[in-house]
Motif scaffolding. Structure first.
Motif, PDB file in Angstrom:
ATOM      1  N   HIS A  10      78.100  15.621  -4.786  1.00 46.47           N
ATOM      2  CA  HIS A  10      78.723  14.719  -6.041  1.00 46.47           C
ATOM      3  C   HIS A  10      79.236  13.462  -5.553  1.00 46.47           C
ATOM      4  N   ILE A  11      79.610  13.200  -4.295  1.00 48.65           N
ATOM      5  CA  ILE A  11      79.873  11.859  -3.986  1.00 48.65           C
ATOM      6  C   ILE A  11      79.081  11.146  -2.803  1.00 48.65           C
ATOM      7  N   TYR A  12      77.906  11.926  -2.742  1.00 50.78           N
ATOM      8  CA  TYR A  12      77.016  11.252  -1.702  1.00 50.78           C
ATOM      9  C   TYR A  12      76.904   9.599  -2.041  1.00 50.78           C
ATOM     10  N   ASN A  13      77.051   9.438  -3.246  1.00 50.23           N
ATOM     11  CA  ASN A  13      76.941   7.846  -3.435  1.00 50.23           C
ATOM     12  C   ASN A  13      77.852   7.047  -2.778  1.00 50.23           C
ATOM     13  N   ARG A  14      78.822   7.524  -2.471  1.00 48.84           N
ATOM     14  CA  ARG A  14      80.023   6.863  -1.787  1.00 48.84           C
ATOM     15  C   ARG A  14      80.046   6.634  -0.346  1.00 48.84           C
ATOM     16  N   ILE A  15      78.970   7.317   0.414  1.00 47.76           N
ATOM     17  CA  ILE A  15      79.051   7.316   1.701  1.00 47.76           C
ATOM     18  C   ILE A  15      78.450   6.303   2.572  1.00 47.76           C
ATOM     19  N   SER A  16      77.305   5.503   1.744  1.00 51.18           N
ATOM     20  CA  SER A  16      76.865   4.401   2.514  1.00 51.18           C
ATOM     21  C   SER A  16      77.590   3.065   3.123  1.00 51.18           C
ATOM     22  N   PRO A  17      78.690   2.728   2.252  1.00 46.19           N
ATOM     23  CA  PRO A  17      79.607   1.759   2.839  1.00 46.19           C
ATOM     24  C   PRO A  17      80.619   2.319   3.962  1.00 46.19           C
ATOM     25  N   ILE A  18      80.645   3.534   4.065  1.00 42.71           N
ATOM     26  CA  ILE A  18      81.669   4.147   5.000  1.00 42.71           C
ATOM     27  C   ILE A  18      80.775   4.411   6.279  1.00 42.71           C
ATOM     28  N   LYS A  19      79.450   4.727   6.146  1.00 47.24           N
ATOM     29  CA  LYS A  19      78.664   4.810   7.234  1.00 47.24           C
ATOM     30  C   LYS A  19      78.674   3.464   7.783  1.00 47.24           C
ATOM     31  N   GLU A  20      78.113   2.481   7.165  1.00 47.24           N
ATOM     32  CA  GLU A  20      78.040   0.957   7.668  1.00 47.24           C
ATOM     33  C   GLU A  20      79.271   0.635   8.300  1.00 47.24           C
ATOM     34  N   THR A  21      80.306   0.886   7.875  1.00 46.98           N
ATOM     35  CA  THR A  21      81.630   0.152   8.584  1.00 46.98           C
ATOM     36  C   THR A  21      81.865   1.071   9.765  1.00 46.98           C
ATOM     37  N   LEU A  22      81.520   2.374   9.862  1.00 43.48           N
ATOM     38  CA  LEU A  22      81.713   3.250  11.006  1.00 43.48           C
ATOM     39  C   LEU A  22      80.812   2.717  12.058  1.00 43.48           C
ATOM     40  N   GLU A  23      79.503   2.368  11.679  1.00 44.80           N
ATOM     41  CA  GLU A  23      78.461   2.138  12.574  1.00 44.80           C
ATOM     42  C   GLU A  23      78.584   0.738  13.371  1.00 44.80           C
ATOM     43  N   LYS A  24      79.467  -0.113  12.487  1.00 46.44           N
ATOM     44  CA  LYS A  24      79.751  -1.331  13.010  1.00 46.44           C
ATOM     45  C   LYS A  24      80.759  -1.536  14.120  1.00 46.44           C
ATOM     46  N   THR A  25      81.516  -0.185  14.147  1.00 50.75           N
ATOM     47  CA  THR A  25      82.479  -0.278  15.262  1.00 50.75           C
ATOM     48  C   THR A  25      82.041   0.623  16.366  1.00 50.75           C
ATOM     49  N   GLY A  26      80.568   1.040  16.314  1.00 46.09           N
ATOM     50  CA  GLY A  26      79.935   1.619  17.560  1.00 46.09           C
ATOM     51  C   GLY A  26      79.854   3.102  17.414  1.00 46.09           C
ATOM     52  N   HIS A  27      80.254   3.722  16.054  1.00 46.11           N
ATOM     53  CA  HIS A  27      80.114   5.176  15.799  1.00 46.11           C
ATOM     54  C   HIS A  27      78.489   5.701  15.365  1.00 46.11           C
ATOM     55  N   ILE A  28      78.012   6.573  15.867  1.00 49.55           N
ATOM     56  CA  ILE A  28      76.749   7.256  15.602  1.00 49.55           C
ATOM     57  C   ILE A  28      77.056   8.308  14.264  1.00 49.55           C
ATOM     58  N   ILE A  29      76.311   8.010  13.306  1.00 47.28           N
ATOM     59  CA  ILE A  29      76.574   8.989  11.950  1.00 47.28           C
ATOM     60  C   ILE A  29      75.616  10.173  12.063  1.00 47.28           C
ATOM     61  N   THR A  30      76.092  11.117  11.453  1.00 45.10           N
ATOM     62  CA  THR A  30      75.128  12.046  11.018  1.00 45.10           C
ATOM     63  C   THR A  30      75.529  12.529   9.467  1.00 45.10           C
ATOM     64  N   LEU A  31      74.346  12.306   8.527  1.00 46.20           N
ATOM     65  CA  LEU A  31      74.710  12.494   7.208  1.00 46.20           C
ATOM     66  C   LEU A  31      74.540  13.894   6.796  1.00 46.20           C
ATOM     67  N   PRO A  32      75.075  14.175   5.629  1.00 48.77           N
ATOM     68  CA  PRO A  32      75.105  15.579   5.226  1.00 48.77           C
ATOM     69  C   PRO A  32      73.852  16.076   4.834  1.00 48.77           C
ATOM     70  N   ASN A  33      73.749  17.428   4.858  1.00 48.40           N
ATOM     71  CA  ASN A  33      72.647  18.164   4.585  1.00 48.40           C
ATOM     72  C   ASN A  33      72.184  17.724   3.129  1.00 48.40           C
ATOM     73  N   SER A  34      71.000  17.570   3.070  1.00 49.77           N
ATOM     74  CA  SER A  34      70.311  17.157   1.644  1.00 49.77           C
ATOM     75  C   SER A  34      70.667  15.819   1.239  1.00 49.77           C
ATOM     76  N   TYR A  35      71.122  14.928   2.003  1.00 49.32           N
ATOM     77  CA  TYR A  35      71.809  13.771   1.366  1.00 49.32           C
ATOM     78  C   TYR A  35      70.710  12.817   0.725  1.00 49.32           C
ATOM     79  N   ASP A  36      69.447  12.749   1.217  1.00 48.00           N
ATOM     80  CA  ASP A  36      68.138  12.150   0.481  1.00 48.00           C
ATOM     81  C   ASP A  36      67.971  12.725  -0.925  1.00 48.00           C
ATOM     82  N   VAL A  37      68.348  14.137  -0.993  1.00 46.34           N
ATOM     83  CA  VAL A  37      68.107  14.730  -2.247  1.00 46.34           C
ATOM     84  C   VAL A  37      69.294  15.657  -2.734  1.00 46.34           C
ATOM     85  N   PRO A  38      70.432  14.738  -3.314  1.00 47.29           N
ATOM     86  CA  PRO A  38      71.598  15.580  -3.327  1.00 47.29           C
ATOM     87  C   PRO A  38      71.453  16.766  -4.262  1.00 47.29           C
ATOM     88  N   MET A  39      70.683  16.840  -5.302  1.00 42.75           N
ATOM     89  CA  MET A  39      70.612  17.822  -6.166  1.00 42.75           C
ATOM     90  C   MET A  39      69.589  18.822  -5.865  1.00 42.75           C
TER      91      MET A  39
END
Length: 136
Positions: A10-39
């Motif tokens: 229910h909060i997958y829509n809030r991940i993108s800016p967090i992912k981008e911020t972490l990637e800018k500092t060199g982290h490699i991000i793995t997204l949650p299961n069914s991220y592309d189809v949350p429901m």
């Protein structure tokens, strides 16, 4: 660092800016299961109990792989349906797997009073209070 982000669908829509911020500092991000189809889980429930059970089992196996392949877990324990700093069942299992494997566990927000509070505290998460700069 390789980081697996975990949270309620229910909060997958809030991940993108967090992912981008972490990637800018060199982290490699793995997204949650069914991220592309949350429901997706809701769709599987409509198909039938057996299909839902099999789908859920495959998601549990996939989350284990993701925890194993990453250095840390970032739990986005944010408000869900009026419940502050929510951690659901699947996310709790991901936290426990990370604990068992000796991975770093970061919580975006503090742990609230809940049935699982003592267990969560026992797993020694690092609470970052929304400050992504504390992830090292």
């Amino acid at each position: 660092m390789k980081i697996f982000i975990c949270c309620s669908k229910h909060i997958y829509n809030r991940i993108s800016p967090i992912k981008e911020t972490l990637e800018k500092t060199g982290h490699i991000i793995t997204l949650p299961n069914s991220y592309d189809v949350p429901m997706k889980e809701e769709e599987m429930k409509k198909i039938g109990a057996e299909e839902h059970k099999n789908w859920k089992a495959s998601m549990l196996r996939l989350q284990k792989e993701k925890v194993e392949k990453n250095d840390a877990l970032l739990v986005l324990n944010m408000e869900k349906n009026g419940q502050k700093n929510y951690i659901g069942g699947a996310t709790f299992l991901e936290i426990f797997m990370a604990f068992e494997l000796g991975k770093k566990i970061y919580l975006f927000n503090p742990i609230t009073d809940s049935l699982l509070k003592d267990e969560l505290l026992g797993m020694g998460p690092i609470i970052i209070n929304g400050n992504l700069g504390l992830i090292k």
